[in-house]
Design a protein around this motif. Structure first.
Motif, PDB file in Angstrom:
ATOM      1  N   GLY A  13       0.781  -1.232   0.000  1.00 37.85           N
ATOM      2  CA  GLY A  13       0.000   0.000   0.000  1.00 37.85           C
ATOM      3  C   GLY A  13       0.807   1.272   0.000  1.00 37.85           C
ATOM      4  N   TYR A  14       2.121   1.162   0.114  1.00 31.10           N
ATOM      5  CA  TYR A  14       2.970   2.352   0.141  1.00 31.10           C
ATOM      6  C   TYR A  14       3.363   2.760  -1.282  1.00 31.10           C
ATOM      7  CZ  TYR A  14       3.635   2.326   5.208  1.00 31.10           C
ATOM      8  OH  TYR A  14       3.435   2.394   6.564  1.00 31.10           O
ATOM      9  N   ASP A  15       3.619   4.055  -1.468  1.00 26.02           N
ATOM     10  CA  ASP A  15       4.177   4.541  -2.723  1.00 26.02           C
ATOM     11  C   ASP A  15       5.683   4.333  -2.692  1.00 26.02           C
ATOM     12  OD1 ASP A  15       1.767   5.521  -3.850  1.00 26.02           O
ATOM     13  OD2 ASP A  15       1.874   7.267  -2.543  1.00 26.02           O
ATOM     14  N   VAL A  16       6.245   3.751  -3.757  1.00 22.46           N
ATOM     15  CA  VAL A  16       7.690   3.529  -3.836  1.00 22.46           C
ATOM     16  C   VAL A  16       8.211   4.172  -5.120  1.00 22.46           C
ATOM     17  CG1 VAL A  16       9.562   1.843  -3.856  1.00 22.46           C
ATOM     18  CG2 VAL A  16       7.468   1.352  -2.575  1.00 22.46           C
ATOM     19  N   HIS A  17       9.024   5.192  -4.979  1.00 17.74           N
ATOM     20  CA  HIS A  17       9.611   5.885  -6.131  1.00 17.74           C
ATOM     21  C   HIS A  17      10.974   5.279  -6.430  1.00 17.74           C
ATOM     22  CE1 HIS A  17      10.786   9.160  -8.806  1.00 17.74           C
ATOM     23  NE2 HIS A  17      11.924   9.244  -8.141  1.00 17.74           N
ATOM     24  N   VAL A  18      11.270   5.022  -7.702  1.00 17.52           N
ATOM     25  CA  VAL A  18      12.558   4.464  -8.119  1.00 17.52           C
ATOM     26  C   VAL A  18      13.309   5.499  -8.944  1.00 17.52           C
ATOM     27  CG1 VAL A  18      13.723   2.632  -9.403  1.00 17.52           C
ATOM     28  CG2 VAL A  18      11.626   2.126  -8.137  1.00 17.52           C
ATOM     29  N   ASP A  19      14.586   5.701  -8.619  1.00 17.29           N
ATOM     30  CA  ASP A  19      15.369   6.707  -9.328  1.00 17.29           C
ATOM     31  C   ASP A  19      16.834   6.289  -9.329  1.00 17.29           C
ATOM     32  OD1 ASP A  19      15.698   9.027 -10.763  1.00 17.29           O
ATOM     33  OD2 ASP A  19      14.766  10.314  -9.263  1.00 17.29           O
ATOM     34  N   ALA A  20      17.630   6.927 -10.184  1.00 18.85           N
ATOM     35  CA  ALA A  20      19.071   6.697 -10.205  1.00 18.85           C
ATOM     36  C   ALA A  20      19.732   7.518  -9.097  1.00 18.85           C
ATOM     37  CB  ALA A  20      19.653   7.088 -11.560  1.00 18.85           C
ATOM     38  N   LEU A  21      20.720   6.932  -8.428  1.00 22.22           N
ATOM     39  CA  LEU A  21      21.503   7.695  -7.469  1.00 22.22           C
ATOM     40  C   LEU A  21      22.289   8.769  -8.214  1.00 22.22           C
ATOM     41  CD1 LEU A  21      22.959   5.050  -4.977  1.00 22.22           C
ATOM     42  CD2 LEU A  21      21.850   7.186  -4.322  1.00 22.22           C
ATOM     43  N   SER A  22      22.538   9.869  -7.550  1.00 21.96           N
ATOM     44  CA  SER A  22      23.260  10.963  -8.184  1.00 21.96           C
ATOM     45  C   SER A  22      24.669  10.502  -8.566  1.00 21.96           C
ATOM     46  CB  SER A  22      23.347  12.165  -7.245  1.00 21.96           C
ATOM     47  OG  SER A  22      24.207  11.880  -6.165  1.00 21.96           O
ATOM     48  N   LEU A  23      25.188  11.085  -9.625  1.00 23.21           N
ATOM     49  CA  LEU A  23      26.515  10.718 -10.095  1.00 23.21           C
ATOM     50  C   LEU A  23      27.594  11.104  -9.091  1.00 23.21           C
ATOM     51  CD1 LEU A  23      26.275  11.579 -13.905  1.00 23.21           C
ATOM     52  CD2 LEU A  23      25.787   9.420 -12.730  1.00 23.21           C
ATOM     53  N   SER A  24      27.346  12.115  -8.281  1.00 21.23           N
ATOM     54  CA  SER A  24      28.319  12.507  -7.256  1.00 21.23           C
ATOM     55  C   SER A  24      28.527  11.395  -6.241  1.00 21.23           C
ATOM     56  CB  SER A  24      27.856  13.787  -6.539  1.00 21.23           C
ATOM     57  OG  SER A  24      27.870  14.881  -7.411  1.00 21.23           O
TER      58      SER A  24
END
Length: 289
Positions: free
Chosen positions: A258-269
């Motif tokens: 039931g939770y929202d899970v956002h997927v993204d790339a880690l920053s290049l830094s």
């Protein structure tokens, strides 16, 4: 003229295109690669970065120049009364302190937030700032709110390799050799200003389980527990590991239904210090406006 604009840097994971969709201005972070300067998401894509990393190129992070920061601020302030600038954590880069010094030239129209976040949690701060601005908060009020909210987030990162920590001098060659021989997958944490060791996993599955348990413990002990209103944002981040990140999202949803899970790339830094193949699990407490 709208009142308050939100500005961040590309360490937030917000791309130039996403920034336009969200109404958030994004300052590209510079990188020195074999003595040449590149700017994240301008002339350096995620794919190009990892190709250069794999080739053994000499990659170093850098702060945005004062001119690039002030030029963006000046442009934004042509259309807005004030702006809130949300850089990466002051404990991981000097760019936050530099921005605070530059902001002194703007008579309070620029408010720099030092809330010690990066990547997906920094992104959430930007979205929170947009919400606060829509509710009529001033730039100063938004800065104060976000800084008071700084510790309502957690990030845990499982590394796939120790090579880049060794290369950057963050662990000794002997420790890296032992870890590699034992096939250890260290789990790091970002709490406040520092990136610290948290646990050691023998397998990917064990590492993913460690991170899920850590996030659940943080929710239970720091963020008010697992409530029916799902008052926590959950996020998965990765370094050149999207397929595994999407699989991890499915596993997380089994334990956090039931939770929202956002997927993204880690920053290049972050990626240049930990290398490809990393997975991260993060959470942020939803703000109450």
């Amino acid at each position: 003229m709208s009142n308050v604009a939100i500005v961040t840097d590309s360490n937030s994971g917000i791309t130039q295109a996403a920034g336009k969709e969200l109404g958030i201005y994004v300052l590209p972070m510079p990188f020195m690669i074999d003595e040449e300067t590149y700017f994240e998401d301008i002339d350096l894509t995620q794919e190009q970065f990892y190709e250069k990393l794999a080739s053994g190129a000499n990659i170093a992070t850098s702060q945005p120049s004062p001119e690039s920061v002030m030029n963006l601020w000046d442009k934004v302030l042509e259309e807005h009364d004030e702006l809130v600038h949300i850089p990466m954590s002051s404990g991981l880069s000097g760019s936050c302190q530099s921005a605070m010094i530059l902001a002194q030239e703007y008579d309070g129209r620029v408010q720099v937030v030092n809330n010690q976040r990066i990547s997906v949690t920094q992104r959430q701060s930007c979205l929170d700032a947009k919400l606060l601005a829509a509710k009529g908060k001033s730039a100063g009020e938004i800065r104060e709110f976000l800084e008071e909210d700084r510790f309502n987030s957690s990030i845990y990162i499982m590394l796939d390799t120790l090579y880049y920590l060794k290369k950057g001098g963050r662990i000794t060659p002997a420790a890296a050799a032992i870890g590699t021989m034992l096939r250890l997958k260290p789990v790091l944490q970002i709490q406040g200003e520092k990136l610290d060791a948290f646990a050691k996993a023998r397998t990917t599955n064990q590492g993913k389980a460690i991170m899920m348990t850590a996030i659940r413990n943080d929710i239970e002990n720091r963020f008010g527990g697992m409530t029916e209103d799902k008052h926590i944002w959950l996020q998965v981040a990765h370094t050149a590991n999207r397929e595994e990140a999407e699989l991890y999202k499915k596993e997380i949803l089994e334990r956090f239904p039931g939770y929202d899970v956002h997927v993204d790339a880690l920053s290049l830094s972050v990626a240049c210090h930990i290398g490809p193949g990393a997975l991260a699990f993060a959470c942020c407490r939803k703000i109450q406006v």
